[in-house]
Design a protein around this motif. Structure first.
Motif, short mmCIF file in Angstrom:
data_model
loop_
_atom_site.label_atom_id
_atom_site.label_comp_id
_atom_site.label_asym_id
_atom_site.label_seq_id
_atom_site.Cartn_x
_atom_site.Cartn_y
_atom_site.Cartn_z
N TYR A 37 125.37 100.91 77.06
CA TYR A 37 126.70 100.59 77.58
C TYR A 37 127.60 100.15 76.43
CZ TYR A 37 124.75 95.90 77.22
OH TYR A 37 124.13 94.76 76.75
N THR A 38 128.89 100.18 76.69
CA THR A 38 129.87 99.69 75.73
C THR A 38 130.09 98.20 76.01
OG1 THR A 38 130.92 101.85 75.62
CG2 THR A 38 132.23 99.96 74.86
N HIS A 39 129.88 97.38 74.99
CA HIS A 39 130.02 95.93 75.13
C HIS A 39 131.47 95.58 75.47
CE1 HIS A 39 130.01 91.67 74.06
NE2 HIS A 39 128.69 91.73 74.21
N SER A 40 131.66 94.68 76.42
CA SER A 40 133.01 94.37 76.91
C SER A 40 133.87 93.63 75.89
CB SER A 40 132.93 93.52 78.18
OG SER A 40 132.29 92.29 77.91
N VAL A 41 133.26 92.91 74.96
CA VAL A 41 134.06 92.13 74.00
C VAL A 41 134.22 92.88 72.68
CG1 VAL A 41 134.19 89.98 72.68
CG2 VAL A 41 133.38 89.94 75.05
N GLY A 44 131.39 97.73 70.90
CA GLY A 44 130.32 98.53 70.31
C GLY A 44 129.34 98.99 71.36
N ARG A 45 128.57 100.01 71.05
CA ARG A 45 127.58 100.55 71.98
C ARG A 45 126.30 99.73 71.86
NH1 ARG A 45 128.32 103.01 76.55
NH2 ARG A 45 126.74 104.55 76.98
N VAL A 46 125.72 99.34 72.99
CA VAL A 46 124.49 98.55 73.06
C VAL A 46 123.43 99.39 73.75
CG1 VAL A 46 123.42 96.43 73.95
CG2 VAL A 46 125.83 96.41 73.22
N HIS A 47 122.20 99.33 73.25
CA HIS A 47 121.08 100.08 73.83
C HIS A 47 119.95 99.08 74.10
CE1 HIS A 47 123.18 103.66 72.44
NE2 HIS A 47 123.31 103.03 71.28
N VAL A 67 125.76 97.94 67.32
CA VAL A 67 126.44 98.27 66.07
C VAL A 67 127.49 97.26 65.66
CG1 VAL A 67 126.02 100.75 66.25
CG2 VAL A 67 128.09 99.77 67.23
N SER A 68 127.79 96.32 66.53
CA SER A 68 128.81 95.34 66.19
C SER A 68 128.37 93.97 66.70
CB SER A 68 130.15 95.74 66.84
OG SER A 68 131.13 94.79 66.54
N TYR A 69 128.25 93.05 65.78
CA TYR A 69 127.80 91.71 66.15
C TYR A 69 129.00 90.86 66.56
CZ TYR A 69 124.97 87.55 66.16
OH TYR A 69 124.30 86.43 66.56
N GLY A 70 128.88 90.13 67.65
CA GLY A 70 130.00 89.30 68.08
C GLY A 70 129.69 88.57 69.37
#
Length: 155
Positions: A37-41, A44-47, A67-70
């Motif tokens: 899914y695409t992270h709401s904040v 980035g794509r999360v698996h 792919v994006s830490y936050g």
């Protein structure tokens, strides 16, 4: 009568409010599955990688890749025993081993949730192709009849 007796173990994905709306994956049960899914904040794509524990009949979150830490991404110390790895722009938290009897989630409007069997040759399937966005879903291990499986299988 054997075709109507619950004898096939599968990963069942069904509408929480209307269980008649469902799909089954024997491969998802056997090989594990991935919810992406695409992270709401951070957008980035999360698996998230799950396995099915054949003894306890529970779902086990093994790892998550992103792919994006936050915001909303767990810190390493929040999951005892887990391993946090960074390779370039890829982040992985492995050895999570969080066990649940069933996974409850909603099909996102913007998140573009997908399901895939944890095998290299299995394509991602958009959950919105099977369920309306905002539908509350339950993922669980279940025994079904061969006839029921063939009518609702996605693999």
């Amino acid at each position: 009568m054997i075709f109507f007796t619950p004898s096939k173990t599968v990963l069942a994905i069904y509408n929480r409010k209307n269980p008649e709306q469902r799909v089954y994956s024997a491969q998802g049960y056997r090989d594990g599955f991935i919810i992406s899914y695409t992270h709401s904040v951070n957008k980035g794509r999360v698996h998230d990688y799950y396995k099915c524990d054949k003894k306890t009949r529970e779902l086990v979150l093994q790892s998550t890749h992103f792919v994006s830490y936050g915001a909303g991404i767990p810190e390493p110390e929040e999951t005892p025993g887990a391993e946090f790895t960074v390779l370039g722009d890829d982040y992985t938290i492995s050895n999570i081993n969080r066990t649940v009897p069933e996974l409850v989630m909603a099909v996102g409007v913007i998140a573009d949730h997908t399901f895939a069997v944890d095998k290299a040759d299995f394509e991602e399937l958009a959950l919105k192709d099977f369920f309306e966005p905002q539908t509350s879903l339950i993922f669980k291990i279940q025994k079904v009849s061969p006839v029921n499986y063939w009518r609702h299988k996605i693999d």
